[in-house]
Design an enzyme around this catalytic site. Sequence first.
Site, PDB file in Angstrom:
ATOM      1  N   GLY A 115       6.414   2.494   4.579  1.00  0.00           N
ATOM      2  CA  GLY A 115       5.225   3.342   4.419  1.00  0.00           C
ATOM      3  C   GLY A 115       4.070   2.869   5.294  1.00  0.00           C
ATOM      4  N   ALA A 116       2.945   3.592   5.189  1.00  0.00           N
ATOM      5  CA  ALA A 116       1.761   3.247   5.995  1.00  0.00           C
ATOM      6  C   ALA A 116       1.274   1.846   5.655  1.00  0.00           C
ATOM      7  CB  ALA A 116       0.647   4.272   5.755  1.00  0.00           C
ATOM      8  N   VAL A 117       1.235   1.520   4.364  1.00  0.00           N
ATOM      9  CA  VAL A 117       0.750   0.199   3.962  1.00  0.00           C
ATOM     10  C   VAL A 117       1.789  -0.864   4.295  1.00  0.00           C
ATOM     11  CG1 VAL A 117       0.003  -1.231   2.011  1.00  0.00           C
ATOM     12  CG2 VAL A 117      -0.749   1.146   2.168  1.00  0.00           C
ATOM     13  N   SER A 152      15.832   4.820   3.409  1.00  0.00           N
ATOM     14  CA  SER A 152      15.337   4.107   4.593  1.00  0.00           C
ATOM     15  C   SER A 152      16.210   2.915   4.980  1.00  0.00           C
ATOM     16  CB  SER A 152      13.917   3.594   4.336  1.00  0.00           C
ATOM     17  OG  SER A 152      13.044   4.659   4.054  1.00  0.00           O
ATOM     18  N   CYS A 168      -8.224   1.550  -3.088  1.00  0.00           N
ATOM     19  CA  CYS A 168      -8.891   1.350  -1.791  1.00  0.00           C
ATOM     20  C   CYS A 168     -10.404   1.560  -1.847  1.00  0.00           C
ATOM     21  CB  CYS A 168      -8.271   2.251  -0.729  1.00  0.00           C
ATOM     22  SG  CYS A 168      -8.154   3.977  -1.224  1.00  0.00           S
ATOM     23  N   GLY A 201      -5.266   7.875   3.075  1.00  0.00           N
ATOM     24  CA  GLY A 201      -5.169   7.586   1.652  1.00  0.00           C
ATOM     25  C   GLY A 201      -4.020   8.319   0.987  1.00  0.00           C
ATOM     26  N   GLU A 214      -8.532  11.007 -11.292  1.00  0.00           N
ATOM     27  CA  GLU A 214      -8.066   9.613 -11.418  1.00  0.00           C
ATOM     28  C   GLU A 214      -8.724   8.692 -10.400  1.00  0.00           C
ATOM     29  OE1 GLU A 214      -3.821   9.620 -11.208  1.00  0.00           O
ATOM     30  OE2 GLU A 214      -3.578   9.957 -13.367  1.00  0.00           O
ATOM     31  N   HIS A 216     -12.080   4.998   5.200  1.00  0.00           N
ATOM     32  CA  HIS A 216     -12.878   5.746   4.225  1.00  0.00           C
ATOM     33  C   HIS A 216     -14.354   5.413   4.410  1.00  0.00           C
ATOM     34  CE1 HIS A 216      -9.188   6.792   2.435  1.00  0.00           C
ATOM     35  NE2 HIS A 216      -9.217   6.109   1.313  1.00  0.00           N
TER      36      HIS A 216
END
Lengths: 346, 346
Positions: B14-16, B42, B130, B161, B210, B243
Amino acid sequence: MGQSYRVAILGATGAVGTELLELLDQRNFPVSELKLLASPRSAGSTVMFQGESLTIEAVNESSFNNVDIVLASAGGSISKQWVKDIVAAGAVMIDNSSAFRMQPDVPLVVPEVNPEAAAAHQGVIANPNCTTILMSVAVYPLHQVLPIRRIVASTYQSASGAGARAMEEVKKQSIAILQGQEPKAEILPYPLAFNLFPHNSKLEASGYCEEELKMVNETRKIFGAPDLRITATCVRVPVLRAHSEAINLEFDSPFAVEKARELLIQAPGVQLVEDWDANYFPMPIDASGKDDVLVGRIRQDISNPNGLELWLCGDQIRKGAALNAIQIAELLIEKNLLKPALVANS
Amino acid sequence: MGQSYRVAILGATGAVGTELLELLDQRNFPVSELKLLASPRSAGSTVMFQGESLTIEAVNESSFNNVDIVLASAGGSISKQWVKDIVAAGAVMIDNSSAFRMQPDVPLVVPEVNPEAAAAHQGVIANPNCTTILMSVAVYPLHQVLPIRRIVASTYQSASGAGARAMEEVKKQSIAILQGQEPKAEILPYPLAFNLFPHNSKLEASGYCEEELKMVNETRKIFGAPDLRITATCVRVPVLRAHSEAINLEFDSPFAVEKARELLIQAPGVQLVEDWDANYFPMPIDASGKDDVLVGRIRQDISNPNGLELWLCGDQIRKGAALNAIQIAELLIEKNLLKPALVANS
């Protein structure tokens, strides 16, 4: 058949001028004669209006003779340059610039909020700043019921606020970035595509920029509430048209969310947009081209029992500028206010 | 030569996860063995790390044997699915998901703010949301000197995000719109290109989503300030990465702007970005790829003598996720905290 009026648009070729033309047509504004004025640079080009081709004229001293209403949107220095000629010619100037907004003898009018203020005009009525108009329309219906004591506003302002050329620049920058090139910033100070930055109007000693202080001072004047405490953070975002605002309101006592919702459903110029199941609330693409300010996400502020949160989007060029100006003109006609009020000892 | 550690990344694709790999390399994290875990989908693909080709493995019950540190960023349900196996294997899980953040026995750590909280871990340490991390790093240095009483936050959150696919979606939508076509929204609920909308996380009965409640509850836990009043409006904007947040702070007494500036210049993880003459302040394109949270536009709130306004941008994937997780791992090593704390009667 009602009376009709001789209208001039000063700054006819800009983003707001173009919208003014469109709205005069759409709203069947009673125009007997329409004069399109602009700088010598734009003079000679033609524009279609209701099936007729109109030639844009370079503005000069005699441009305002035999004109009833001047809709000015060519910037503050142009408004200042021609205001005396306009008033001397007996026309009423409805000015989109910030040049006269805070002058005590110039009414600052949002027709849904303070139409009565228009009656005192001396030939000039100011159209408020776009973010101010949108916020005023959305929160005044609550303020009437329970006075607002403090507003914390954060804005999400589209490129249109910086004019048609800024909108084009954002598109060009987007293409450049998507093609792996460096975006160029020529109109706006920094690249806006896929980016954002604090509003680039002049910074005052307080650290607030002019745009933020307009929200503070103009809202107070429009509401007739000089003690209303307001703080704002204004931010430009890569949206083409329509501004958004996150508004935190504080009252002296609790304001029930349901009551706020009921008031806003009935409020003129407001459309409540809340689908809680679909997580669907106002968005700039939905507000673009609409007359109403879209309001939603009305919540009890969980940090303050006397607080409410709300979210709004509104078309900056339309209700935030051109539409409000035309509504002021309509108000002047309806209330027979085209002649300046008599002022004692003047 | 110091000790080195066996590290697993759960959700390596993933991105992170990608950012975690990059940071382990850049920071010379003492890795003796690196295991890349992901879903069976994956598994089998390879990734380069420090000149070596590593094969991504499908996660299973025995994946965590002989692992010291698990950096998890595969979402809450995956974290919940494997937490028992991770802890049973004697590894410490640093979890990027929201699954365990509010559990009393799980420390929620921002190393610049509450490093001491890490010591009490029972095998799991949670990495905060984040927007919460970015805000915490920026305002805690002020809170330490004079406790913050209330925060009104408005966010400007990038597509990152919502993951790497959301970033791609915004680019595709932008191309479509620039070519005069309808943008398609498949990952995000509404088109984000040249648009924005309130954060699309689940709405609670309070009307808060949330994401907003994470900012409220997680900040309280990190600061050890259960009574800190916080309200937030979270908004997704068409920025790819990093952000931004407009933060209004209220104290019990005035907080001098100059004092705040001095504190933030010295604060760990913060870079003060303020060029008042150039109207240049933090922007997401400048925060992207940076470790520090960029803070600027510190102003005395003109609506409240005890208030401060500030503006920040931070890399959501980096300090908002991957970097903070790795800083927690570094903290565990430095303080010799890889073994869970002894708990009486457990």
